[in-house]
Design a protein around this motif. Structure first.
Motif: not given
Length: 256
Positions: A46-47, A63, A66, A88, A92-93, A95-96
């Motif tokens: 997830y980062g 990690d 992301p 995610c 970070g949502q 970014d994904f």
């Protein structure tokens, strides 16, 4: 030619059920041919620099931010009609989401996995976190093969002491997710296999599976779980929950 090329040919031809590859998913993804899988179900880093078990486990590889770099190959590996389910976390949502779109996918749904119990974190100033996010996206004109699912998936998390991986997802959740986004007899791809929850779910529900994992201890645990699932007769969508192996003794509990 990759060392596993013959096994891949056999899997595509229906002569074998799974192909598990230990190594960097970015290298492996580039070596896989176009248009061979029906779905990509992935729980990537997830980062968060997450360790788990009160930071007693080794950090998850890649990690620090992301981990999005596998998405372009995921789109290429899908057939003309295929799906992506990407886990995610709220930080970070975006970014994904951006990376999924740039890879060529059409984002269709913002899905919530409700863990049923709140987590830890800064307990004095944050709401107790009890959900993860799943971006659901498609390639081509996809239709759900087993009816339209709800956008909230309530499944209790795996108890911490029983996890083989710091972020291991519950088997029932993965069975439901795989069966909702993959057509009958399809091939599921997971480039960040971890301890093998996606693969065990796919095999138990009667699908074929291709998985990659960088960490050798995680790979060993995934291999054991997925091979155990192979010993069970596929139960189909209705009985898949009872066929999935739940937990196995880890190779080395200190490693995520």
């Amino acid at each position: 030619m990759p060392r596993w090329a013959k096994q891949l040919d056999d899997l595509i031809a229906g002569k074998r059920r799974h192909l598990l590859i230990q190594g960097d998913c970015l290298d492996i993804g580039r070596d896989l041919p176009d248009g061979i899988v029906d779905s990509c179900v992935c729980d990537p880093p997830y980062g968060m620099s997450y360790q788990g078990l009160n930071n007693k486990r080794a950090p998850i590889a890649n990690d620090q931010r992301p981990f999005i770099w596998w998405l372009n190959d995921a789109h290429r590996l899908l057939k003309d009609v295929g799906t992506l389910a990407c886990f995610c976390q709220w930080k970070g949502q975006q970014d994904f989401k951006t990376a999924i779109r740039l890879a060529g996918f059409d984002i269709r749904s913002h899905v919530i996995w409700d863990r049923l119990n709140g987590g830890m974190g800064a307990t004095h100033c944050t709401f107790a976190p009890r959900h993860d996010i799943i971006w659901f996206a498609t390639k081509g004109r996809f239709r759900f093969p087993n009816g339209r699912p709800d956008s909230v998936l309530p499944h209790a998390n795996v108890p911490t002491a029983r996890r083989l991986h710091s972020t291991q997802k519950p088997d029932e959740l993965m069975v439901k997710l795989v069966t909702k986004v993959t057509p009958k007899g399809g091939i599921v791809w997971d480039p960040c296999m971890g301890s093998g929850s996606t693969g065990a779910a796919a095999i138990a529900a009667g699908y074929r599976f291709i998985g990659a994992e960088l960490d050798p201890d995680n790979f060993a645990n995934a291999k054991r779980r997925i091979e155990a699932a192979l010993k069970h007769k596929p139960g189909g969508n209705a009985k898949a929950k009872r066929c999935v192996p739940i937990h196995y003794t880890p190779i080395r509990r200190a490693v995520a």
